[in-house]
Scaffold this motif. Structure first.
Motif, mmCIF file in Angstrom:
data_model
loop_
_atom_site.group_PDB
_atom_site.id
_atom_site.type_symbol
_atom_site.label_atom_id
_atom_site.label_comp_id
_atom_site.label_asym_id
_atom_site.label_seq_id
_atom_site.Cartn_x
_atom_site.Cartn_y
_atom_site.Cartn_z
ATOM 1 N N SER A 172 0.831 -1.214 0.000
ATOM 2 C CA SER A 172 0.000 0.000 0.000
ATOM 3 C C SER A 172 0.865 1.263 0.000
ATOM 4 C CB SER A 172 -0.960 0.008 1.194
ATOM 5 O OG SER A 172 -0.246 0.151 2.405
ATOM 6 N N ILE A 173 1.978 1.238 0.737
ATOM 7 C CA ILE A 173 2.875 2.405 0.772
ATOM 8 C C ILE A 173 3.527 2.612 -0.600
ATOM 9 C CG2 ILE A 173 5.055 3.265 1.767
ATOM 10 C CD1 ILE A 173 4.059 1.933 4.440
ATOM 11 N N LYS A 174 3.876 1.511 -1.235
ATOM 12 C CA LYS A 174 4.440 1.591 -2.595
ATOM 13 C C LYS A 174 3.431 2.234 -3.562
ATOM 14 C CE LYS A 174 6.557 -1.300 -6.177
ATOM 15 N NZ LYS A 174 6.815 -2.684 -6.626
ATOM 16 N N LEU A 175 2.167 1.837 -3.441
ATOM 17 C CA LEU A 175 1.114 2.405 -4.297
ATOM 18 C C LEU A 175 0.950 3.905 -4.051
ATOM 19 C CD1 LEU A 175 -1.584 -0.409 -3.914
ATOM 20 C CD2 LEU A 175 -0.439 0.224 -6.052
ATOM 21 N N LEU A 176 0.981 4.298 -2.784
ATOM 22 C CA LEU A 176 0.780 5.709 -2.422
ATOM 23 C C LEU A 176 1.917 6.595 -2.925
ATOM 24 C CD1 LEU A 176 -0.553 5.200 1.217
ATOM 25 C CD2 LEU A 176 -1.843 6.140 -0.699
ATOM 26 N N ASN A 177 3.109 6.029 -3.029
ATOM 27 C CA ASN A 177 4.270 6.823 -3.449
ATOM 28 C C ASN A 177 4.528 6.768 -4.956
ATOM 29 O OD1 ASN A 177 4.884 7.690 -0.843
ATOM 30 N ND2 ASN A 177 6.049 5.834 -0.386
ATOM 31 N N ALA A 178 3.825 5.884 -5.647
ATOM 32 C CA ALA A 178 4.083 5.673 -7.080
ATOM 33 C C ALA A 178 3.393 6.719 -7.946
ATOM 34 C CB ALA A 178 3.613 4.275 -7.483
ATOM 35 N N THR A 179 3.938 6.933 -9.126
ATOM 36 C CA THR A 179 3.277 7.777 -10.131
ATOM 37 C C THR A 179 2.211 6.946 -10.843
ATOM 38 O OG1 THR A 179 4.809 7.117 -11.870
ATOM 39 C CG2 THR A 179 5.424 9.061 -10.561
ATOM 40 N N HIS A 180 1.372 7.618 -11.613
ATOM 41 C CA HIS A 180 0.348 6.928 -12.412
ATOM 42 C C HIS A 180 1.011 5.883 -13.313
ATOM 43 C CE1 HIS A 180 -3.339 6.524 -14.893
ATOM 44 N NE2 HIS A 180 -2.462 6.348 -15.871
ATOM 45 N N LYS A 181 2.091 6.273 -13.979
ATOM 46 C CA LYS A 181 2.787 5.369 -14.917
ATOM 47 C C LYS A 181 3.354 4.156 -14.182
ATOM 48 C CE LYS A 181 6.311 5.462 -18.577
ATOM 49 N NZ LYS A 181 7.224 4.412 -18.107
ATOM 50 N N GLU A 182 3.947 4.390 -13.024
ATOM 51 C CA GLU A 182 4.525 3.275 -12.251
ATOM 52 C C GLU A 182 3.447 2.292 -11.803
ATOM 53 O OE1 GLU A 182 8.382 5.664 -10.377
ATOM 54 O OE2 GLU A 182 6.461 5.661 -9.312
ATOM 55 N N ARG A 183 2.311 2.822 -11.366
ATOM 56 C CA ARG A 183 1.209 1.932 -10.949
ATOM 57 C C ARG A 183 0.664 1.154 -12.131
ATOM 58 N NH1 ARG A 183 -0.138 6.563 -8.178
ATOM 59 N NH2 ARG A 183 -1.815 7.028 -9.638
ATOM 60 N N ALA A 184 0.523 1.828 -13.274
ATOM 61 C CA ALA A 184 -0.024 1.178 -14.473
ATOM 62 C C ALA A 184 0.840 0.003 -14.917
ATOM 63 C CB ALA A 184 -0.145 2.189 -15.603
ATOM 64 N N GLU A 185 2.137 0.049 -14.579
ATOM 65 C CA GLU A 185 3.060 -1.011 -14.994
ATOM 66 C C GLU A 185 3.165 -2.137 -13.971
ATOM 67 O OE1 GLU A 185 6.590 1.272 -15.698
ATOM 68 O OE2 GLU A 185 5.888 1.965 -17.676
ATOM 69 N N MET A 186 2.505 -1.986 -12.823
ATOM 70 C CA MET A 186 2.560 -3.034 -11.797
ATOM 71 C C MET A 186 1.681 -4.221 -12.223
ATOM 72 S SD MET A 186 2.250 -0.889 -8.221
ATOM 73 C CE MET A 186 3.406 0.434 -7.819
ATOM 74 N N PRO A 187 2.227 -5.441 -12.267
ATOM 75 C CA PRO A 187 1.411 -6.603 -12.643
ATOM 76 C C PRO A 187 0.293 -6.815 -11.628
ATOM 77 C CG PRO A 187 3.762 -7.144 -12.592
ATOM 78 C CD PRO A 187 3.620 -5.800 -11.966
ATOM 79 N N GLY A 188 -0.942 -6.875 -12.129
ATOM 80 C CA GLY A 188 -2.067 -7.145 -11.229
ATOM 81 C C GLY A 188 -3.048 -5.996 -11.087
ATOM 82 N N ILE A 189 -2.721 -4.819 -11.648
ATOM 83 C CA ILE A 189 -3.658 -3.682 -11.555
ATOM 84 C C ILE A 189 -4.387 -3.521 -12.881
ATOM 85 C CG2 ILE A 189 -3.928 -1.188 -11.231
ATOM 86 C CD1 ILE A 189 -1.776 -1.097 -9.302
ATOM 87 N N ILE A 190 -5.717 -3.566 -12.839
ATOM 88 C CA ILE A 190 -6.505 -3.317 -14.054
ATOM 89 C C ILE A 190 -6.560 -1.804 -14.296
ATOM 90 C CG2 ILE A 190 -7.874 -5.436 -13.873
ATOM 91 C CD1 ILE A 190 -10.167 -3.714 -12.714
ATOM 92 N N PRO A 191 -6.685 -1.352 -15.560
ATOM 93 C CA PRO A 191 -6.642 0.083 -15.876
ATOM 94 C C PRO A 191 -7.606 0.938 -15.044
ATOM 95 C CG PRO A 191 -6.551 -1.195 -17.893
ATOM 96 C CD PRO A 191 -6.760 -2.184 -16.780
ATOM 97 N N LEU A 192 -8.819 0.438 -14.797
ATOM 98 C CA LEU A 192 -9.818 1.198 -14.038
ATOM 99 C C LEU A 192 -9.307 1.592 -12.657
ATOM 100 C CD1 LEU A 192 -12.926 2.061 -13.780
ATOM 101 C CD2 LEU A 192 -13.204 -0.117 -12.598
#
Length: 304
Positions: A244-264
């Motif tokens: 969760s901390i990684k998600l909070l600190n990530a940019t939109h692009k970084e989150r979009a590239e994380m395996p397991g996150i759907i675009p929505l």
């Protein structure tokens, strides 16, 4: 008997078709479409034209699928986005006219009750628990134990609402996080009062964002779990916090590239992490479980 359940969420429309045989359920078909009905102006209580049209087109497709499966009974429920929109009734009327589907707009209390019934079916409630369902328009909390529902409430602090109101930076700025936390702190006072009294031991996340949290950890740790077939998933608490901390600190692009996150959910997962972490901290709960069964399964159970 064949039953179709349609859940018109603020972000996603779901269709579930099941065969009911002597209290046994066989899921024949399920799908979800990111309709984003709350896009743009959910806090103005309006379904904007492009979202309105997406909703109608999605339900036209659902109607065809229901016909193909020769369903005996259909129950369609609409939640926060339709419930709060000035043109929500108009949407319901147009859907009926164009697709033949009758939509029931349910209250927040009814929504929480159905979520509880769905989660109960999963077997996730093994101790005094706080169920949390993070939608786009609202968040439901249910305090319960394995025998009974103790308390429930729906709050208009869904991820789409908070995102449109507060989330403007990339990555999310500290001031925006603080504004969100201040807002939810003011909204959730009675929740924390009831949790102080009962001291729930486990937070059960109902589907949605919690499936994304689980998927991130399953991929990261190469686990064998399949979210599409499992009913529950017990989180490693420290792993969840780190994720969760990684998600909070990530940019939109970084989150979009994380395996397991759907675009929505690329942006909405930030809001979900903020709310979840705040609730965990305030209630002092350090056990977290996913129930993949949610409102849809509660509606299905109600039809048997």
């Amino acid at each position: 008997m064949r039953i179709a359940v349609i859940d018109l969420g603020t972000n996603t429309f779901h269709l579930l078709i099941a065969e009911a045989k002597t209290n046994q359920l066989e899921i024949l078909y399920k799908t979800n479409i990111p309709v984003k009905l709350g896009e743009g102006r959910i806090n103005d209580n309006i379904i904007i034209p492009v979202a309105f049209e997406r909703g109608i087109n999605c339900l036209k497709g659902f109607s065809q699928t229901i016909a193909e499966y020769q369903v005996d009974k259909v129950r369609a429920t609409a939640t926060s986005a339709v419930r709060s929109a000035e043109n929500g009734k108009n949407f319901v009327d147009v859907v009926k006219e164009k697709t033949g589907i009758s939509i029931e707009t349910i209250s927040g209390d009814e929504e929480a009750e159905l979520i509880y019934q769905g989660v109960k079916l999963s077997g996730a409630i093994t101790a005094l628990s706080l169920i949390m369902d993070i939608g786009g328009g609202s968040v439901e909390f249910i305090l319960c134990d394995p025998e009974k529902l103790i308390w429930k409430k729906s709050y208009n602090i869904g991820a789409a609402r908070l995102m449109q109101q507060f989330f403007k930076s990339d990555p999310i700025a500290d001031e925006e996080k603080n504004a969100i936390l201040f807002h939810i702190q003011n909204q959730l006072t009675d929740l924390f009062d009831i949790c102080e009294k009962y001291q729930p031991e486990i937070l059960i996340g109902s589907a949605g964002a919690f499936e994304t949290f689980a998927e991130l950890m399953i991929r990261k740790n190469n686990l064998k779990t399949d979210i599409n077939t499992t009913k529950t998933f017990a989180f490693n608490f420290d792993d969840y916090i780190a994720t969760s901390i990684k998600l909070l600190n990530a940019t939109h692009k970084e989150r979009a590239e994380m395996p397991g996150i759907i675009p929505l959910r690329v942006d909405m997962i930030v809001i979900a992490a903020l709310i979840t972490n705040y609730v965990l901290g305030r209630t002092k709960i350090n056990r977290l479980t996913l129930s993949t069964y949610d409102l849809k399964m509660g509606v299905l159970a109600s039809q048997i």
